[in-house]
Design a protein around this motif. Structure first.
Motif, PDB file in Angstrom:
ATOM      1  N   LEU A   1     -10.642  21.656   0.191  1.00 40.70           N
ATOM      2  CA  LEU A   1     -10.486  21.566   1.467  1.00 40.70           C
ATOM      3  C   LEU A   1      -9.239  22.717   1.682  1.00 40.70           C
ATOM      4  CD1 LEU A   1      -8.644  18.291   0.495  1.00 40.70           C
ATOM      5  CD2 LEU A   1     -10.924  18.664   1.993  1.00 40.70           C
ATOM      6  N   HIS A   2      -9.312  23.902   2.835  1.00 38.36           N
ATOM      7  CA  HIS A   2      -8.617  24.270   3.166  1.00 38.36           C
ATOM      8  C   HIS A   2      -7.153  24.436   3.425  1.00 38.36           C
ATOM      9  CE1 HIS A   2     -11.413  25.528   6.365  1.00 38.36           C
ATOM     10  NE2 HIS A   2     -11.682  26.719   5.262  1.00 38.36           N
ATOM     11  N   GLU A   3      -6.752  23.207   2.859  1.00 34.68           N
ATOM     12  CA  GLU A   3      -4.910  22.983   2.737  1.00 34.68           C
ATOM     13  C   GLU A   3      -4.374  23.117   1.899  1.00 34.68           C
ATOM     14  OE1 GLU A   3      -6.809  22.247   7.015  1.00 34.68           O
ATOM     15  OE2 GLU A   3      -7.535  21.265   4.896  1.00 34.68           O
ATOM     16  N   VAL A   4      -5.551  22.738   0.931  1.00 35.53           N
ATOM     17  CA  VAL A   4      -4.985  22.186  -0.524  1.00 35.53           C
ATOM     18  C   VAL A   4      -5.141  23.807  -1.767  1.00 35.53           C
ATOM     19  CG1 VAL A   4      -5.135  20.512  -2.852  1.00 35.53           C
ATOM     20  CG2 VAL A   4      -5.153  20.178  -0.226  1.00 35.53           C
ATOM     21  N   SER A   5      -4.382  24.257  -2.601  1.00 35.24           N
ATOM     22  CA  SER A   5      -4.758  25.213  -3.503  1.00 35.24           C
ATOM     23  C   SER A   5      -4.899  24.465  -4.925  1.00 35.24           C
ATOM     24  CB  SER A   5      -3.538  26.553  -3.351  1.00 35.24           C
ATOM     25  OG  SER A   5      -3.553  26.773  -1.679  1.00 35.24           O
ATOM     26  N   GLU A   6      -5.044  24.827  -6.036  1.00 35.56           N
ATOM     27  CA  GLU A   6      -4.824  24.825  -6.840  1.00 35.56           C
ATOM     28  C   GLU A   6      -4.211  25.384  -8.023  1.00 35.56           C
ATOM     29  OE1 GLU A   6      -8.054  23.284 -10.668  1.00 35.56           O
ATOM     30  OE2 GLU A   6      -9.443  23.992  -9.275  1.00 35.56           O
ATOM     31  N   LEU A   7      -3.288  24.516  -8.899  1.00 38.92           N
ATOM     32  CA  LEU A   7      -3.000  25.607  -9.597  1.00 38.92           C
ATOM     33  C   LEU A   7      -3.517  25.880 -11.224  1.00 38.92           C
ATOM     34  CD1 LEU A   7       0.319  27.076  -9.713  1.00 38.92           C
ATOM     35  CD2 LEU A   7       0.940  25.010 -10.699  1.00 38.92           C
ATOM     36  N   MET A   8      -3.575  27.204 -11.560  1.00 40.63           N
ATOM     37  CA  MET A   8      -4.411  27.308 -12.266  1.00 40.63           C
ATOM     38  C   MET A   8      -3.993  27.234 -13.630  1.00 40.63           C
ATOM     39  SD  MET A   8      -7.710  27.125 -11.000  1.00 40.63           S
ATOM     40  CE  MET A   8      -8.413  28.013 -12.306  1.00 40.63           C
ATOM     41  N   GLY A   9      -4.428  27.251 -14.854  1.00 43.24           N
ATOM     42  CA  GLY A   9      -3.793  27.180 -16.582  1.00 43.24           C
ATOM     43  C   GLY A   9      -3.226  28.398 -16.896  1.00 43.24           C
ATOM     44  N   GLY A  10      -1.413  28.345 -17.198  1.00 44.65           N
ATOM     45  CA  GLY A  10      -0.662  29.792 -17.454  1.00 44.65           C
ATOM     46  C   GLY A  10      -0.172  30.020 -15.838  1.00 44.65           C
ATOM     47  N   GLN A  11      -0.417  29.353 -14.712  1.00 39.90           N
ATOM     48  CA  GLN A  11       0.360  29.221 -14.037  1.00 39.90           C
ATOM     49  C   GLN A  11       1.231  29.423 -13.474  1.00 39.90           C
ATOM     50  OE1 GLN A  11      -2.783  29.927 -10.440  1.00 39.90           O
ATOM     51  NE2 GLN A  11      -3.439  31.546 -10.412  1.00 39.90           N
ATOM     52  N   ARG A  12       3.090  30.216 -12.398  1.00 40.12           N
ATOM     53  CA  ARG A  12       3.455  29.249 -11.887  1.00 40.12           C
ATOM     54  C   ARG A  12       2.747  29.172 -10.586  1.00 40.12           C
ATOM     55  NH1 ARG A  12       8.841  32.571 -14.124  1.00 40.12           N
ATOM     56  NH2 ARG A  12       7.503  33.709 -13.249  1.00 40.12           N
ATOM     57  N   LEU A  13       4.078  28.244 -10.047  1.00 41.41           N
ATOM     58  CA  LEU A  13       4.384  27.901  -8.641  1.00 41.41           C
ATOM     59  C   LEU A  13       5.838  28.375  -8.293  1.00 41.41           C
ATOM     60  CD1 LEU A  13       3.499  27.760  -5.691  1.00 41.41           C
ATOM     61  CD2 LEU A  13       3.122  24.857  -6.019  1.00 41.41           C
ATOM     62  N   LEU A  14       6.353  29.218  -7.441  1.00 42.93           N
ATOM     63  CA  LEU A  14       7.815  29.170  -7.426  1.00 42.93           C
ATOM     64  C   LEU A  14       8.210  28.593  -5.883  1.00 42.93           C
ATOM     65  CD1 LEU A  14       8.207  32.630  -8.804  1.00 42.93           C
ATOM     66  CD2 LEU A  14       9.173  30.603  -9.847  1.00 42.93           C
ATOM     67  N   VAL A  15       8.647  28.051  -5.484  1.00 44.58           N
ATOM     68  CA  VAL A  15       8.962  27.531  -4.233  1.00 44.58           C
ATOM     69  C   VAL A  15      10.404  27.918  -4.017  1.00 44.58           C
ATOM     70  CG1 VAL A  15       9.297  25.520  -2.944  1.00 44.58           C
ATOM     71  CG2 VAL A  15       7.088  26.314  -4.385  1.00 44.58           C
ATOM     72  N   SER A  16      10.610  28.424  -2.672  1.00 44.65           N
ATOM     73  CA  SER A  16      12.145  28.844  -2.323  1.00 44.65           C
ATOM     74  C   SER A  16      12.479  28.947  -0.829  1.00 44.65           C
ATOM     75  CB  SER A  16      12.649  30.084  -3.064  1.00 44.65           C
ATOM     76  OG  SER A  16      11.946  31.518  -2.982  1.00 44.65           O
ATOM     77  N   GLY A  17      13.396  28.577  -0.311  1.00 37.13           N
ATOM     78  CA  GLY A  17      13.890  29.561   0.647  1.00 37.13           C
ATOM     79  C   GLY A  17      12.745  30.649   1.271  1.00 37.13           C
ATOM     80  N   LYS A  18      12.178  30.771   0.252  1.00 35.85           N
ATOM     81  CA  LYS A  18      11.624  32.449   1.413  1.00 35.85           C
ATOM     82  C   LYS A  18      10.113  32.040   1.026  1.00 35.85           C
ATOM     83  CE  LYS A  18      14.865  35.633  -0.832  1.00 35.85           C
ATOM     84  NZ  LYS A  18      14.997  37.015  -1.571  1.00 35.85           N
ATOM     85  N   GLY A  19       9.565  30.946   0.478  1.00 30.87           N
ATOM     86  CA  GLY A  19       8.390  29.923   0.378  1.00 30.87           C
ATOM     87  C   GLY A  19       7.545  29.570  -0.460  1.00 30.87           C
ATOM     88  N   MET A  20       6.675  29.834  -1.009  1.00 29.92           N
ATOM     89  CA  MET A  20       5.650  30.203  -1.868  1.00 29.92           C
ATOM     90  C   MET A  20       5.276  31.475  -2.102  1.00 29.92           C
ATOM     91  SD  MET A  20       3.708  25.996  -0.995  1.00 29.92           S
ATOM     92  CE  MET A  20       2.676  27.099  -0.182  1.00 29.92           C
TER      93      MET A  20
END
Length: 531
Positions: A105-124
């Motif tokens: 799905l274009h709108e969905v991404s996967e966070l892989m093992g050992g990865q970190r998603l950072l979310v702030s006012g500046k975005g992702m």
């Protein structure tokens, strides 16, 4: 060695420390199955453990970042807002085990093992805070006997750590080396946790493994149940694939936990497997260990022995080993084993999609770039992508958890740090772990070099459901979207190419992709009933 204590809560000062590191300390100082959510001031972090034990996906809706494991459980979402990512579907047609952060799905991404998603006012932003290549670059090479003792102690420790999380355990016992190691590690320290075993026997032309399962069970003094898998069993119908973020071949496989004896069907019961052992203990017939030895030691007193060991392991002459390894030592780039695996999966049916695929861009960075690793160790790192498939791809109501205790961060890191030629001690595939468990498991299994397989089972399964599979591929969504050609399917089936090695299971993979597509075609444009 005592097992690690399960973490149920963090002290306030530890929470502060974890947040100050934005989660890096969590990966460094703890291990297990988790997706961590940390509020670090104005930044929020989501971290997936290095084994990717729990699926983790994310999307944005109306400015809100949504993180989830199983999309089919998110009934509050309007599924009509998603669109099919045909490029990723082509990638999965070429090799259905590729995981690179994209989904179907274009709108969905996967966070892989050992990865970190950072979310702030500046975005992702997504970064990697655990990299198997960097772990492997920290080479650990004790003498073989000491390495074997360390490998056994670490294996026993992680297996027994998982034992403490469950009230009843049954081991899926194939009769091979890895599941036998798991069974004996559990049985040697079973304590108050009941341990038994189940052998899933294939009713096909594959060589039976039940004799070895019985030997393993008798030596561990455990009960053994035989459970039969019939390739004639019905195939899931088109369009019934769960609306997850990507197609999974496991959709067509029986849920083994539902076949277990009734006493395990309660919270606290678990099915333990030996999955991961091939990747960590290193099943290999490669000659490249010699190149790794020269890279690590130069020309030394051990060079001749390393050359002979690589020749023995690969079954090649020392001259052939030199011919294969010297160009790599002189600077020729080495293509990872995973890239070769993709090339090896080309068939008449998927060649059209494969021709449109840039393999280099389809693979994650740690599979493409060795980052300075020698070739045999880089091959081991790259095939870890197979290992991260070992998780629950979609939701099931079964209370029985499936646990792959060998796929644990301490054991992964140890096996990555040990050189490939040491893991192949004595010029033997999985040689170091065989040395490590000498006297702890039956000799018939410890020294056994051949492995059981299920190729006939998959061929028989395709044969039993040939008409259903052919109809789906010749007139389904894959054909309508131009990803496969009807004429190629006709020729493939006419020549009975599916009876060749691997082709049977690949037809099942194509069928699963087709079913997933039909699920989403039916859903897109139709709002969720709960939205």
């Amino acid at each position: 060695m005592s097992a690690p204590t399960p973490v149920t809560a963090f002290a306030a000062d530890e929470v502060i420390r974890l947040c100050q590191s934005e989660g890096k300390a969590l990966v460094k100082d703890y291990w297990g199955h988790y997706v961590a959510f940390l509020a670090c001031g104005e930044t929020h972090a989501v971290i997936v453990d290095p084994t990717a034990s729990i699926p983790c996906y994310y999307t944005m809706r109306d400015g809100v970042v949504l993180v989830f494991s199983h999309l089919e459980r998110c009934r509050f979402l309007d599924m009509s807002g998603f669109t099919i990512n045909e490029d990723h579907i082509r990638t999965l047609l070429a090799y259905d085990k590729i995981q690179n952060g994209q989904t179907g799905l274009h709108e969905v991404s996967e966070l892989m093992g050992g990865q970190r998603l950072l979310v702030s006012g500046k975005g992702m932003a997504v970064d990697r805070i655990w990299d198997p290549r960097k772990v492997a670059l920290d080479v650990h090479e004790p003498p073989a006997e000491a390495a074997a003792a360390e490998l056994k102690a670490t294996t026993d420790r992680v297996v027994r750590a998982w034992r403490h999380c469950h009230s009843d355990i049954v081991v899926s016992l194939s009769g091979g080396l890895d599941s036998t190691i798991v069974l004996h590690a559990l049985a040697a320290g079973r304590g108050e946790t009941p341990v038994s075993a189940a052998h899933f026997q294939l009713n096909s032309g594959d060589a039976p493994e039940s004799r070895y399962a019985r030997i393993a069970c008798d030596s561990a003094a455990c009960d053994l149940a035989h459970i039969y898998l019939d390739p004639q069993a019905g195939l899931q119908t088109l369009g019934t694939h769960p609306p997850n973020v990507r197609p999974y071949r496991q959709f067509l496989s029986p849920d083994l936990t539902t076949l277990l004896p009734g006493r395990f069907h309660h919270p606290g019961g678990a099915l333990f497997t030996g999955q991961g052992g091939d990747h960590l203990f290193l099943v290999s017939r490669s000659a490249l260990g010699f190149a790794d030895h020269v890279r690590n030691h130069g020309l030394s007193a051990g060079t001749a022995g390393a050359l002979l060991q690589s020749a023995h392991l690969s079954g090649k002459s020392i001259w052939r080993v030199l011919a294969e390894t010297l160009p790599l030592l002189m600077g020729r780039p080495h293509v990872s084993a995973m890239a070769d695996a993709v090339d090896g999966r080309q068939t008449l049916i998927n060649h059209h999609a494969r021709a449109q695929l840039d393999v280099a861009s389809a693979l994650p960075d740690w599979v493409r770039d060795p980052l300075g690793l020698p070739p045999a160790k880089f091959d081991q790192v790259s095939i870890l992508m197979h290992m991260t498939q070992m998780r629950e791809p979609f939701f099931t109501p079964s209370p029985i958890e499936t646990v792959h205790p060998l796929i644990s961060q301490p054991l992964i890191e140890l096996c990555l740090r040990l050189p490939a030629y040491l893991l192949s001690d004595g010029g033997t595939s999985r040689g170091l772990v065989r040395r490590a468990f000498r006297g702890a498991i039956p000799e018939q299994i410890r020294l056994r070099m051949n492995k059981g397989h299920a190729s006939r089972y998959f061929t028989d399964r395709v044969t039993a459901h040939r008409e259903q599979i052919v109809d789906a591929l010749m007139s389904g969504e894959l054909q309508r979207r131009g990803m496969i050609l009807r004429s190629d399917v006709e020729v493939f089936i006419r020549h009975d190419d599916y009876r060749m090695r691997d082709s049977g299971s690949l037809l099942l993979a194509y069928f699963a992709i087709e079913s997933w597509l039909q699920t989403w075609v039916a859903m897109i444009g139709k709002p969720s009933s709960d939205s």
